[in-house]
Design a protein around this motif. Structure first.
Motif, PDB file in Angstrom:
ATOM      1  N   SER A 158       0.828  -1.204   0.000  1.00  0.00           N
ATOM      2  CA  SER A 158       0.000   0.000   0.000  1.00  0.00           C
ATOM      3  C   SER A 158       0.865   1.258   0.000  1.00  0.00           C
ATOM      4  CB  SER A 158      -0.912  -0.014   1.238  1.00  0.00           C
ATOM      5  OG  SER A 158      -1.640   1.200   1.339  1.00  0.00           O
ATOM      6  N   LEU A 159       1.887   1.296   0.869  1.00  0.00           N
ATOM      7  CA  LEU A 159       2.753   2.473   0.954  1.00  0.00           C
ATOM      8  C   LEU A 159       3.630   2.611  -0.280  1.00  0.00           C
ATOM      9  CD1 LEU A 159       3.852   2.292   4.711  1.00  0.00           C
ATOM     10  CD2 LEU A 159       2.231   3.886   3.672  1.00  0.00           C
ATOM     11  N   ALA A 160       4.077   1.476  -0.834  1.00  0.00           N
ATOM     12  CA  ALA A 160       4.928   1.523  -2.027  1.00  0.00           C
ATOM     13  C   ALA A 160       4.161   2.127  -3.204  1.00  0.00           C
ATOM     14  CB  ALA A 160       5.423   0.121  -2.371  1.00  0.00           C
ATOM     15  N   ARG A 161       2.894   1.728  -3.369  1.00  0.00           N
ATOM     16  CA  ARG A 161       2.080   2.313  -4.438  1.00  0.00           C
ATOM     17  C   ARG A 161       1.859   3.802  -4.208  1.00  0.00           C
ATOM     18  NH1 ARG A 161      -0.970  -2.584  -3.910  1.00  0.00           N
ATOM     19  NH2 ARG A 161      -2.433  -1.477  -2.533  1.00  0.00           N
ATOM     20  N   GLN A 162       1.679   4.192  -2.951  1.00  0.00           N
ATOM     21  CA  GLN A 162       1.389   5.587  -2.621  1.00  0.00           C
ATOM     22  C   GLN A 162       2.582   6.502  -2.856  1.00  0.00           C
ATOM     23  OE1 GLN A 162       0.069   6.118   1.417  1.00  0.00           O
ATOM     24  NE2 GLN A 162       0.225   8.338   1.334  1.00  0.00           N
ATOM     25  N   HIS A 163       3.788   6.020  -2.513  1.00  0.00           N
ATOM     26  CA  HIS A 163       4.963   6.890  -2.534  1.00  0.00           C
ATOM     27  C   HIS A 163       5.921   6.620  -3.684  1.00  0.00           C
ATOM     28  CE1 HIS A 163       3.790   8.534   1.289  1.00  0.00           C
ATOM     29  NE2 HIS A 163       3.851   7.365   1.891  1.00  0.00           N
ATOM     30  N   HIS A 164       5.611   5.658  -4.568  1.00  0.00           N
ATOM     31  CA  HIS A 164       6.531   5.362  -5.666  1.00  0.00           C
ATOM     32  C   HIS A 164       6.713   6.609  -6.537  1.00  0.00           C
ATOM     33  CE1 HIS A 164       8.385   3.471  -9.114  1.00  0.00           C
ATOM     34  NE2 HIS A 164       8.563   2.376  -8.367  1.00  0.00           N
ATOM     35  N   PRO A 165       7.964   6.943  -6.892  1.00  0.00           N
ATOM     36  CA  PRO A 165       8.214   8.151  -7.710  1.00  0.00           C
ATOM     37  C   PRO A 165       7.423   8.181  -8.998  1.00  0.00           C
ATOM     38  CG  PRO A 165      10.274   7.253  -6.856  1.00  0.00           C
ATOM     39  CD  PRO A 165       9.204   6.255  -6.507  1.00  0.00           C
ATOM     40  N   ASP A 166       7.206   7.020  -9.632  1.00  0.00           N
ATOM     41  CA  ASP A 166       6.454   6.998 -10.892  1.00  0.00           C
ATOM     42  C   ASP A 166       5.002   7.406 -10.692  1.00  0.00           C
ATOM     43  OD1 ASP A 166       8.689   6.212 -12.187  1.00  0.00           O
ATOM     44  OD2 ASP A 166       8.166   4.094 -12.308  1.00  0.00           O
ATOM     45  N   ALA A 167       4.492   7.202  -9.465  1.00  0.00           N
ATOM     46  CA  ALA A 167       3.111   7.579  -9.176  1.00  0.00           C
ATOM     47  C   ALA A 167       3.010   9.028  -8.715  1.00  0.00           C
ATOM     48  CB  ALA A 167       2.527   6.657  -8.092  1.00  0.00           C
ATOM     49  N   ALA A 174       8.914  12.270  -2.780  1.00  0.00           N
ATOM     50  CA  ALA A 174       8.245  10.971  -2.814  1.00  0.00           C
ATOM     51  C   ALA A 174       9.264   9.853  -2.928  1.00  0.00           C
ATOM     52  CB  ALA A 174       7.259  10.917  -3.984  1.00  0.00           C
ATOM     53  N   GLU A 175      10.319  10.092  -3.683  1.00  0.00           N
ATOM     54  CA  GLU A 175      11.368   9.075  -3.823  1.00  0.00           C
ATOM     55  C   GLU A 175      12.040   8.797  -2.487  1.00  0.00           C
ATOM     56  OE1 GLU A 175      15.423   8.202  -6.458  1.00  0.00           O
ATOM     57  OE2 GLU A 175      14.292  10.054  -6.736  1.00  0.00           O
ATOM     58  N   ARG A 177      10.675   9.243   0.518  1.00  0.00           N
ATOM     59  CA  ARG A 177       9.712   8.512   1.346  1.00  0.00           C
ATOM     60  C   ARG A 177       9.654   7.048   0.913  1.00  0.00           C
ATOM     61  NH1 ARG A 177       6.749  13.329   0.471  1.00  0.00           N
ATOM     62  NH2 ARG A 177       5.459  12.312  -1.138  1.00  0.00           N
ATOM     63  N   PHE A 178       9.709   6.810  -0.393  1.00  0.00           N
ATOM     64  CA  PHE A 178       9.680   5.445  -0.908  1.00  0.00           C
ATOM     65  C   PHE A 178      10.896   4.662  -0.426  1.00  0.00           C
ATOM     66  CE2 PHE A 178      10.828   2.420  -4.324  1.00  0.00           C
ATOM     67  CZ  PHE A 178       9.695   1.624  -4.298  1.00  0.00           C
ATOM     68  N   LYS A 179      12.068   5.285  -0.443  1.00  0.00           N
ATOM     69  CA  LYS A 179      13.284   4.623   0.028  1.00  0.00           C
ATOM     70  C   LYS A 179      13.170   4.270   1.510  1.00  0.00           C
ATOM     71  CE  LYS A 179      16.539   6.798  -3.217  1.00  0.00           C
ATOM     72  NZ  LYS A 179      17.678   7.745  -3.324  1.00  0.00           N
ATOM     73  N   ALA A 180      12.611   5.187   2.311  1.00  0.00           N
ATOM     74  CA  ALA A 180      12.450   4.923   3.739  1.00  0.00           C
ATOM     75  C   ALA A 180      11.498   3.753   3.971  1.00  0.00           C
ATOM     76  CB  ALA A 180      11.933   6.183   4.449  1.00  0.00           C
ATOM     77  N   VAL A 181      10.434   3.687   3.179  1.00  0.00           N
ATOM     78  CA  VAL A 181       9.469   2.582   3.302  1.00  0.00           C
ATOM     79  C   VAL A 181      10.132   1.257   2.944  1.00  0.00           C
ATOM     80  CG1 VAL A 181       7.386   1.580   2.267  1.00  0.00           C
ATOM     81  CG2 VAL A 181       7.402   3.979   2.951  1.00  0.00           C
ATOM     82  N   VAL A 182      10.906   1.245   1.856  1.00  0.00           N
ATOM     83  CA  VAL A 182      11.598   0.023   1.434  1.00  0.00           C
ATOM     84  C   VAL A 182      12.573  -0.432   2.508  1.00  0.00           C
ATOM     85  CG1 VAL A 182      13.210  -0.961  -0.239  1.00  0.00           C
ATOM     86  CG2 VAL A 182      11.342   0.501  -1.028  1.00  0.00           C
ATOM     87  N   ALA A 183      13.337   0.518   3.070  1.00  0.00           N
ATOM     88  CA  ALA A 183      14.310   0.176   4.101  1.00  0.00           C
ATOM     89  C   ALA A 183      13.619  -0.378   5.342  1.00  0.00           C
ATOM     90  CB  ALA A 183      15.137   1.406   4.463  1.00  0.00           C
ATOM     91  N   ALA A 184      12.535   0.267   5.758  1.00  0.00           N
ATOM     92  CA  ALA A 184      11.803  -0.192   6.942  1.00  0.00           C
ATOM     93  C   ALA A 184      11.223  -1.582   6.723  1.00  0.00           C
ATOM     94  CB  ALA A 184      10.687   0.802   7.282  1.00  0.00           C
ATOM     95  N   TYR A 185      10.643  -1.798   5.546  1.00  0.00           N
ATOM     96  CA  TYR A 185      10.073  -3.111   5.226  1.00  0.00           C
ATOM     97  C   TYR A 185      11.147  -4.192   5.243  1.00  0.00           C
ATOM     98  CZ  TYR A 185       8.481  -6.910   2.204  1.00  0.00           C
ATOM     99  OH  TYR A 185       8.206  -8.142   1.674  1.00  0.00           O
ATOM    100  N   THR A 186      12.317  -3.877   4.693  1.00  0.00           N
ATOM    101  CA  THR A 186      13.403  -4.854   4.640  1.00  0.00           C
ATOM    102  C   THR A 186      13.847  -5.263   6.036  1.00  0.00           C
ATOM    103  OG1 THR A 186      14.191  -3.916   2.545  1.00  0.00           O
ATOM    104  CG2 THR A 186      15.741  -5.275   3.797  1.00  0.00           C
ATOM    105  N   ILE A 187      13.976  -4.282   6.932  1.00  0.00           N
ATOM    106  CA  ILE A 187      14.414  -4.577   8.301  1.00  0.00           C
ATOM    107  C   ILE A 187      13.420  -5.490   9.009  1.00  0.00           C
ATOM    108  CG2 ILE A 187      14.852  -3.564  10.570  1.00  0.00           C
ATOM    109  CD1 ILE A 187      15.884  -1.067   9.113  1.00  0.00           C
ATOM    110  N   VAL A 188      12.144  -5.148   8.927  1.00  0.00           N
ATOM    111  CA  VAL A 188      11.121  -5.940   9.625  1.00  0.00           C
ATOM    112  C   VAL A 188      11.003  -7.326   9.002  1.00  0.00           C
ATOM    113  CG1 VAL A 188       8.708  -6.050  10.333  1.00  0.00           C
ATOM    114  CG2 VAL A 188       9.877  -3.842  10.263  1.00  0.00           C
ATOM    115  N   ARG A 189      11.027  -7.402   7.670  1.00  0.00           N
ATOM    116  CA  ARG A 189      10.902  -8.704   6.995  1.00  0.00           C
ATOM    117  C   ARG A 189      12.054  -9.625   7.380  1.00  0.00           C
ATOM    118  NH1 ARG A 189      13.373 -10.562   2.728  1.00  0.00           N
ATOM    119  NH2 ARG A 189      14.075  -8.492   2.081  1.00  0.00           N
TER     120      ARG A 189
END
Length: 204
Positions: A158-167, A174-175, A177-189
């Protein structure tokens, strides 16, 4: 009626600064119009690809590949604060942020505050047991601990679709924010996967 032609740069338009050369993908003879960083250590040194191959390159790009969860967490903290002093979320230089000071005629903050309070009341012990390494990533994703892998993946999508630079028309904010979301997801996963592996070893 004459219509004015838009001069706004579209997300998938070739980079106006692209060199007049062929795509860097071996064997490709298409014009290169899209840049991609060569590595996380040389972000200002680029490959130049055609649209098809820059999409392929980006799909396989993993900025944090080879880093441990601790290294990812430290990198995320440094990137978010820009190496500047920072304070705990909800404070201003050591003073507690008061949501009542914010004009909120639609009660948006109030509704969210009540939801957070209900979640805390329903899971008081679980919240206090949140691993330190996950506090910032979970806050970035808007999730509470404990969290299931399915919930994590759904929130990330949901967050990736919302903050993706292409969107967002290639918006730089937005880029970030997208990087922060990816990093946070990677850590938790990674944390959840390691915990699952450990539980499997104990069960065996």
């Amino acid at each position: 009626m004459m219509q004015r032609k838009s001069t706004r740069h579209r997300a998938f338009d070739p980079d106006p600064e692209a060199p007049q050369t062929y795509c860097d993908m071996p064997g490709c003879t298409a014009n290169a119009g899209y840049r991609a960083p060569r590595s996380r250590d040389t972000l200002r040194s680029y490959f130049w690809f055609c649209l098809e191959h820059v999409r392929q390159y980006n799909a396989n790009w993993d900025f944090y590949k080879g880093m441990t969860p601790g290294q990812i967490e430290n990198h995320l903290r440094a990137d978010v604060s820009w190496q500047r002093p920072s304070w705990k979320l909800g404070t201003r230089g050591g003073q507690v942020f008061n949501e009542e000071e914010v004009l909120d005629p639609l009660d948006l903050l109030g509704a969210e505050r009540r939801k957070r309070a209900e979640r805390r009341r329903s899971r008081p012990q679980a919240r206090s047991a949140t691993p330190d390494v996950l506090r910032t990533p979970l806050s970035t994703l808007g999730l509470d601990w404990p969290v299931a892998m399915e919930e994590l993946k759904a929130r990330y999508k949901s967050l990736a679709r919302q903050h993706h630079p292409d969107a967002n028309g290639g918006d730089s904010a937005a880029e970030e924010r997208f990087k922060a979301v990816v990093a946070a997801y990677t850590i938790v996963r990674v944390h959840l996967e390691q915990s699952a592996d450990l539980d499997a070893v104990k069960a065996g």
